[in-house]
Design a protein around this motif. Structure first.
Motif, short mmCIF file in Angstrom:
data_model
loop_
_atom_site.label_atom_id
_atom_site.label_comp_id
_atom_site.label_asym_id
_atom_site.label_seq_id
_atom_site.Cartn_x
_atom_site.Cartn_y
_atom_site.Cartn_z
N TRP A 157 -27.16 17.95 31.15
CA TRP A 157 -26.53 18.56 33.03
C TRP A 157 -27.65 18.82 33.90
CZ3 TRP A 157 -24.99 21.70 36.06
CH2 TRP A 157 -23.85 21.44 37.44
N LEU A 158 -27.74 20.32 33.42
CA LEU A 158 -28.10 21.17 33.64
C LEU A 158 -29.87 20.44 34.64
CD1 LEU A 158 -28.13 24.32 32.48
CD2 LEU A 158 -27.55 24.16 34.74
N ILE A 159 -30.98 19.77 33.81
CA ILE A 159 -32.01 19.52 34.08
C ILE A 159 -31.58 18.14 34.38
CG2 ILE A 159 -33.17 18.20 32.72
CD1 ILE A 159 -33.50 20.32 30.40
N ALA A 160 -31.14 16.99 35.06
CA ALA A 160 -30.12 16.17 35.46
C ALA A 160 -30.09 16.25 37.11
CB ALA A 160 -29.31 14.74 34.82
N THR A 161 -29.11 17.33 37.57
CA THR A 161 -28.99 17.65 38.39
C THR A 161 -30.12 18.12 38.89
OG1 THR A 161 -26.12 18.44 37.41
CG2 THR A 161 -26.64 19.52 39.50
N ASP A 162 -30.49 19.76 38.28
CA ASP A 162 -32.05 20.38 39.07
C ASP A 162 -32.72 19.39 40.08
OD1 ASP A 162 -34.10 22.07 39.29
OD2 ASP A 162 -34.70 21.27 37.99
N GLN A 163 -33.18 18.14 39.37
CA GLN A 163 -33.76 17.24 39.44
C GLN A 163 -35.27 17.39 40.27
OE1 GLN A 163 -32.11 14.53 43.04
NE2 GLN A 163 -29.91 15.49 42.14
N ASP A 164 -35.02 18.17 39.29
CA ASP A 164 -37.27 18.46 39.16
C ASP A 164 -37.10 19.37 39.97
OD1 ASP A 164 -38.30 17.52 36.65
OD2 ASP A 164 -38.51 15.52 37.94
N GLY A 165 -36.00 20.59 40.38
CA GLY A 165 -36.09 21.20 41.54
C GLY A 165 -36.26 20.25 42.82
N PHE A 166 -36.23 19.71 43.13
CA PHE A 166 -36.11 19.59 44.74
C PHE A 166 -34.92 19.28 45.50
CE2 PHE A 166 -39.44 16.36 42.77
CZ PHE A 166 -40.88 16.75 43.94
N VAL A 167 -33.96 19.70 44.93
CA VAL A 167 -32.84 19.86 45.39
C VAL A 167 -32.30 21.43 45.75
CG1 VAL A 167 -31.30 18.18 44.32
CG2 VAL A 167 -31.40 20.70 43.13
N SER A 168 -31.57 21.84 46.58
CA SER A 168 -30.92 23.11 47.75
C SER A 168 -30.69 23.96 45.97
CB SER A 168 -30.68 23.34 48.60
OG SER A 168 -30.14 24.23 49.02
N ARG A 169 -31.78 25.27 46.20
CA ARG A 169 -30.81 26.00 44.86
C ARG A 169 -29.76 26.07 45.23
NH1 ARG A 169 -33.81 25.08 40.37
NH2 ARG A 169 -33.58 23.10 42.17
N ASP A 170 -29.17 26.75 46.56
CA ASP A 170 -27.72 27.37 47.12
C ASP A 170 -27.07 26.06 46.41
OD1 ASP A 170 -28.56 29.25 48.12
OD2 ASP A 170 -28.71 28.46 49.65
N TRP A 171 -26.99 24.71 46.71
CA TRP A 171 -26.64 23.75 46.41
C TRP A 171 -26.59 24.14 44.64
CZ3 TRP A 171 -27.42 19.64 42.81
CH2 TRP A 171 -26.35 18.67 43.07
N PHE A 172 -27.41 23.91 43.74
CA PHE A 172 -27.40 23.20 42.59
C PHE A 172 -26.73 24.71 42.15
CE2 PHE A 172 -29.24 24.85 39.09
CZ PHE A 172 -29.35 24.18 38.33
N PHE A 173 -26.83 25.85 42.17
CA PHE A 173 -26.12 27.03 41.88
C PHE A 173 -24.87 26.63 42.17
CE2 PHE A 173 -30.54 28.26 41.56
CZ PHE A 173 -30.25 28.52 39.72
N THR B 175 -21.84 26.88 39.24
CA THR B 175 -20.69 27.78 39.24
C THR B 175 -19.19 27.22 38.64
OG1 THR B 175 -21.81 29.25 40.17
CG2 THR B 175 -19.89 28.96 40.63
N GLU B 176 -19.52 26.06 39.81
CA GLU B 176 -18.30 25.00 39.56
C GLU B 176 -18.01 24.67 38.38
OE1 GLU B 176 -16.47 21.37 42.18
OE2 GLU B 176 -17.11 22.96 43.12
N ARG B 177 -18.93 23.72 38.24
CA ARG B 177 -18.91 23.18 36.75
C ARG B 177 -18.63 23.52 35.25
NH1 ARG B 177 -20.31 17.81 34.32
NH2 ARG B 177 -20.69 18.11 32.69
N PHE B 178 -19.07 24.72 35.50
CA PHE B 178 -18.48 25.77 34.43
C PHE B 178 -18.16 27.03 34.43
CE2 PHE B 178 -23.84 23.87 33.70
CZ PHE B 178 -22.75 23.05 32.57
N GLY B 179 -17.50 26.87 35.84
CA GLY B 179 -16.28 28.15 35.99
C GLY B 179 -16.83 29.28 35.75
N LEU B 180 -18.34 29.47 36.17
CA LEU B 180 -18.96 30.76 36.35
C LEU B 180 -18.11 32.56 36.56
CD1 LEU B 180 -22.48 29.91 36.08
CD2 LEU B 180 -20.66 30.01 33.72
N ALA B 181 -17.80 33.34 36.31
CA ALA B 181 -16.85 34.53 37.15
C ALA B 181 -18.03 34.93 38.28
CB ALA B 181 -17.24 35.70 35.92
N ALA B 182 -19.37 34.97 37.17
CA ALA B 182 -20.09 35.62 39.20
C ALA B 182 -20.36 34.44 40.20
CB ALA B 182 -21.19 35.30 38.23
N SER B 183 -20.89 35.17 41.38
CA SER B 183 -20.94 34.27 42.41
C SER B 183 -22.68 33.60 42.05
CB SER B 183 -21.14 35.20 43.13
OG SER B 183 -22.36 35.32 43.55
N VAL B 184 -22.13 32.49 43.14
CA VAL B 184 -23.05 31.66 43.57
C VAL B 184 -24.38 31.89 43.55
CG1 VAL B 184 -24.96 29.81 44.78
CG2 VAL B 184 -22.41 29.67 44.24
#
Length: 148
Positions: free
Chosen positions: A22-38, A42-51
């Motif tokens: 999922w991480l590799i597919a969602t990253d799209q070889d780095g062609f997506v915004s880092r803010d969007w990706f992270f 954060t949402e998918r894995f319910g991380l306690a840390a902020s984006v």
């Protein structure tokens, strides 16, 4: 580099088996915004840390995880031995990009570099290429290679 980070991230967070794909597919070889990706991570894995914290942690690891294929390093050496002047022009934050240049040994195989985060100029602006050429004696004509 991203794949190495993703493997570490999955292990550190004890994520399910499908998380890496999922991480590799969602990253799209780095062609997506880092803010969007992270944000998605954060949402998918319910991380306690902020984006921002998750992105910052990744950024810190990037220079340590990057590598450069030996055949690329050897080719750069051959080009320079043949009289070519070689420079790197890259967009990105200075600490990150300079760390990558040094960690991979590129600093020993190129004549110059220009990093957008250091100069406040981004590719494809002509000025960043001129900055890379400052202080070196390029041939009368040049070539540019890029990833896009």
């Amino acid at each position: 580099m991203f794949g190495r980070w993703a493997v570490e991230f999955c292990a550190d967070h004890e994520l399910p088996d499908d998380a890496l794909a999922w991480l590799i597919a969602t990253d799209q070889d780095g062609f997506v915004s880092r803010d969007w990706f992270f944000g998605e991570v954060t949402e998918r894995f319910g991380l306690a840390a902020s984006v921002d914290d998750t992105w910052r942690q990744c950024r810190r690891r990037r220079p340590e995880l990057v590598s450069c294929r030996q055949e690329v390093l050897a080719s750069l050496t051959l080009l320079r031995d043949d009289g070519w002047t070689v420079a790197i022009v890259t967009n990105g934050q200075a600490d990150n990009q300079l760390g990558k240049i040094r960690r991979t040994g590129l600093d020993q195989r190129v004549d110059a570099w220009a990093v957008s985060g250091e100069l406040g100029i981004r590719k494809p602006a002509r000025e960043i290429f001129e900055a890379a050429a400052r202080g070196v004696r390029p041939r009368s004509a040049g070539w540019g290679l890029g990833d896009r």
